[in-house]
Write an enzyme that holds these catalytic residues in place. Structure first.
Site, PDB file in Angstrom:
ATOM      1  CD  GLU A 132      -9.279  -4.079  -3.498  1.00 16.37           C
ATOM      2  OE1 GLU A 132     -10.239  -4.720  -3.216  1.00 16.37           O
ATOM      3  OE2 GLU A 132      -8.982  -3.377  -4.425  1.00 16.37           O
TER       4      GLU A 132
ATOM      5  CG  HIS B 226      -2.115   0.911   1.104  1.00 18.90           C
ATOM      6  ND1 HIS B 226      -2.033   2.161   1.203  1.00 18.90           N
ATOM      7  CD2 HIS B 226      -3.541   0.990   0.507  1.00 18.90           C
ATOM      8  CE1 HIS B 226      -3.072   2.856   0.964  1.00 18.90           C
ATOM      9  NE2 HIS B 226      -3.771   1.844   0.591  1.00 18.90           N
TER      10      HIS B 226
HETATM   11  N1  ACO Z   1       3.807  -7.664  -4.746  1.00 18.28           N
HETATM   12  C1  ACO Z   1       5.380  -7.479  -4.948  1.00 18.28           C
HETATM   13  N2  ACO Z   1       6.281  -6.338  -4.858  1.00 18.28           N
HETATM   14  C2  ACO Z   1       5.479  -5.288  -4.545  1.00 18.28           C
HETATM   15  C3  ACO Z   1       4.131  -5.334  -4.234  1.00 18.28           C
HETATM   16  C4  ACO Z   1       3.516  -6.389  -4.374  1.00 18.28           C
HETATM   17  N3  ACO Z   1       2.105  -6.456  -4.310  1.00 18.28           N
HETATM   18  N4  ACO Z   1       3.911  -3.833  -4.083  1.00 18.28           N
HETATM   19  C5  ACO Z   1       4.888  -3.232  -3.978  1.00 18.28           C
HETATM   20  N5  ACO Z   1       5.837  -3.980  -4.381  1.00 18.28           N
HETATM   21  C6  ACO Z   1       7.212  -3.632  -4.423  1.00 18.28           C
HETATM   22  C7  ACO Z   1       7.631  -2.837  -5.773  1.00 18.28           C
HETATM   23  O1  ACO Z   1       8.054  -3.902  -6.841  1.00 18.28           O
HETATM   24  C8  ACO Z   1       8.893  -2.012  -5.562  1.00 18.28           C
HETATM   25  O2  ACO Z   1      10.042  -2.721  -5.366  1.00 18.28           O
HETATM   26  P1  ACO Z   1      11.565  -1.533  -5.844  1.00 18.28           P
HETATM   27  O3  ACO Z   1      11.360  -0.676  -5.013  1.00 18.28           O
HETATM   28  O4  ACO Z   1      12.421  -2.867  -5.763  1.00 18.28           O
HETATM   29  O5  ACO Z   1      10.959  -1.313  -7.392  1.00 18.28           O
HETATM   30  C9  ACO Z   1       8.440  -1.508  -3.988  1.00 18.28           C
HETATM   31  O6  ACO Z   1       7.658  -2.726  -3.559  1.00 18.28           O
HETATM   32  C10 ACO Z   1       7.622  -0.335  -3.879  1.00 18.28           C
HETATM   33  O7  ACO Z   1       6.507  -0.365  -4.765  1.00 18.28           O
HETATM   34  P2  ACO Z   1       5.785   0.848  -5.569  1.00 18.28           P
HETATM   35  O8  ACO Z   1       5.289   0.491  -6.708  1.00 18.28           O
HETATM   36  O9  ACO Z   1       6.487   2.232  -5.260  1.00 18.28           O
HETATM   37  O10 ACO Z   1       4.553   1.034  -4.078  1.00 18.28           O
HETATM   38  P3  ACO Z   1       3.441   2.101  -4.749  1.00 18.28           P
HETATM   39  O11 ACO Z   1       3.087   2.694  -3.444  1.00 18.28           O
HETATM   40  O12 ACO Z   1       3.496   3.137  -5.805  1.00 18.28           O
HETATM   41  O13 ACO Z   1       2.283   1.143  -4.889  1.00 18.28           O
HETATM   42  C11 ACO Z   1       0.575  -0.510  -4.606  1.00 18.28           C
HETATM   43  C12 ACO Z   1       1.135   0.570  -4.064  1.00 18.28           C
HETATM   44  C13 ACO Z   1      -0.179   0.032  -6.096  1.00 18.28           C
HETATM   45  C14 ACO Z   1      -0.946  -0.953  -3.903  1.00 18.28           C
HETATM   46  C15 ACO Z   1       1.580  -1.584  -5.005  1.00 18.28           C
HETATM   47  O14 ACO Z   1       1.746  -2.118  -3.669  1.00 18.28           O
HETATM   48  C16 ACO Z   1       0.847  -2.884  -5.659  1.00 18.28           C
HETATM   49  O15 ACO Z   1       1.040  -2.743  -6.908  1.00 18.28           O
HETATM   50  N6  ACO Z   1       0.237  -3.917  -4.958  1.00 18.28           N
HETATM   51  C17 ACO Z   1      -0.397  -4.814  -5.733  1.00 18.28           C
HETATM   52  C18 ACO Z   1      -1.916  -4.310  -6.094  1.00 18.28           C
HETATM   53  C19 ACO Z   1      -2.842  -4.270  -5.259  1.00 18.28           C
HETATM   54  O16 ACO Z   1      -3.139  -5.166  -4.290  1.00 18.28           O
HETATM   55  N7  ACO Z   1      -3.550  -3.244  -5.491  1.00 18.28           N
HETATM   56  C20 ACO Z   1      -4.953  -3.112  -4.697  1.00 18.28           C
HETATM   57  C21 ACO Z   1      -4.419  -1.697  -3.662  1.00 18.28           C
HETATM   58  S1  ACO Z   1      -5.400  -1.478  -2.218  1.00 18.28           S
HETATM   59  C22 ACO Z   1      -6.579  -0.376  -3.258  1.00 18.28           C
HETATM   60  O17 ACO Z   1      -6.480   0.336  -4.031  1.00 18.28           O
HETATM   61  C23 ACO Z   1      -8.091  -0.446  -2.690  1.00 18.28           C
END
Ligand code: ACO
Length: 374
Positions: free
Chosen positions: A313, A259
């Site tokens: 989720e 998140h």
């Molecule tokens: N699985 C694996 N790696 C992850 C995940 C994940 N679910 N989430 C973040 N990371 C990693 C990224 O690859 C990144 O790694 P890096 O620094 O080596 O490149 C690091 O963690 C930071 O990730 P960001 O993309 O900067 O995180 P951001 O805050 O932009 O994104 C998000 C948040 C979109 C929720 C992300 O965690 C994600 O894509 N989760 C999976 C999709 C999901 O569950 N969406 C529902 C969100 S809840 C809602 O909106 C109601």
């Protein structure tokens, strides 16, 4: 410029507060743990829009106002009958709201300032979202849509319209709590879209259409059906670790984890987990718990500085599935709740509006000139 506007504050709000370190979510001063399963969704809609939990009398009136507005027009039902049966239910909802906007007296080319009160439009939208989603679901299954029931609460009536049966109390309560938990969440992407759109003084329907379109993406509201697919693919406990490793090795994300703001477990996830324990198939619940534990461990090894826990989720998918909601309608069900928050932010934005118009930093070339043809 922080990528994804990470950490940038672009509005003040009195609607909800997220404490990402402590793992708390507060609606208008009330911690969600005091609301979910305690007060009905309709109370929370009232709270988000007015800042007050309704009195008993106000709640009765507000519930009946919503119940009275649940029916959708025969022309909208006719439209739903023309939609391909494999359409995404959230796209159907988005288009249906656009149609409501065409036919509503409050938005025939009128702007937000000129239209009727946003609370009035919001009440109709909260009332009609579940009817649209449930009606389309029945139509695509070859069944006739059901008339909404005025004697049922919002969650109970939604499940009734989907399945044709008044749900067991436990399931209705779980979906009601889900609606409460998902109703608002700070300046998430879809709420931001709604606020940007309404700040131009467009009509409310257009702002809600923008919000629905934004919710659809898998990085936002589109994740729970993908969580369900993941659990189905994993199938049994011994496959959890290899499945997660393979997924991460191919550079993909684990749906339902991570998140932008929470650096600990999403408080909504905790409550949804306990609801899932009560109503989901125990085998699926155990597999989800196993997947949660394993994914957390692996993600922590890979990202020691960034907590990647379950988000809202992950366990939502179990609660919604156990309530008889089809997988591809999970995000549309999310919208049936979040429309309350979108409307709260629209009302707040309009109460002290200035067009939201940030700037970009240009980093491309300058001073190029067109060479005359040789
Ligand atoms: N699985 C694996 N790696 C992850 C995940 C994940 N679910 N989430 C973040 N990371 C990693 C990224 O690859 C990144 O790694 P890096 O620094 O080596 O490149 C690091 O963690 C930071 O990730 P960001 O993309 O900067 O995180 P951001 O805050 O932009 O994104 C998000 C948040 C979109 C929720 C992300 O965690 C994600 O894509 N989760 C999976 C999709 C999901 O569950 N969406 C529902 C969100 S809840 C809602 O909106 C109601």
């Amino acid at each position: 410029v922080p990528k994804g506007l990470d950490g940038v504050i672009v509005a003040t709000t009195q609607i909800s507060k997220i404490d990402g370190t402590a793992g708390r979510l507060i609606y208008r001063g009330y911690d969600i743990t005091q609301l979910a399963g305690v007060v009905p969704f309709e109370s929370v809609v009232h709270l988000l829009w007015t800042g007050r939990i309704p009195s008993e009398k106000e709640l009765i009136d507000f519930k009946s106002e919503i119940a009275d507005r649940r029916s959708i027009s025969p022309s909208l039902i006719s439209f739903l009958k023309t939609v391909p049966r494999d359409a995404n239910p959230l796209s159907v909802l988005r288009t249906a709201v656009s149609i409501l906007g065409l036919t509503s007296s409050s938005s025939k080319g009128e702007d937000a300032a000129a239209s009727s009160s946003p609370i009035d439009t919001g009440t109709s939208l909260v009332a009609q979202f579940p009817t649209i989603v449930a009606s389309y679901d029945r139509i695509r299954r070859g069944e006739d849509p059901l008339e909404p029931r005025k004697d049922l609460g919002q969650a109970e009536n939604y499940l009734y319209m989907l399945t044709g049966r008044v749900p067991e109390t436990e399931r209705a309560r779980a979906v009601d709590a889900y609606f409460v938990l998902l109703a608002d969440h700070g300046l998430n992407a879809s709420t931001f879209s709604a606020r940007v759109a309404i700040s131009t003084l467009t009509d409310v329907y257009s702002a809600i259409v923008a919000a629905i379109g934004t919710l659809k993406g898998p990085l936002h509201g589109g994740a729970p059906s993908l969580v369900w697919d993941m659990l189905s693919e994993i199938g049994e406990a011994r496959n959890v670790r290899p499945w997660i490793n393979k997924r991460l090795e191919s550079g993909e994300r684990i749906m339902g984890f991570g998140h932008r703001i929470y650096r600990t477990e999403d408080p909504r996830s905790k409550i949804l987990k306990s609801l899932a324990k009560q109503i989901a198939d125990p085998k699926v619940y155990e597999l989800a718990v196993e997947t949660e534990g394993e994914a957390r461990r692996i993600l922590q090894e890979q990202h020691p500085k960034r907590a990647l826990d379950t988000n809202v989720e992950f366990y939502s998918s179990l609660v919604l599935n156990a309530s008889g909601i089809p997988k591809d309608a999970f995000t549309a069900t999310f919208a049936c709740s979040r429309v309350a928050g979108w409307m709260a932010h629209i009302i707040e934005q309009l109460s002290d509006n200035r067009i939201i118009r940030p700037q970009s930093e240009y980093v491309g070339p300058e001073n190029l000139s067109i060479e005359p043809n040789a």
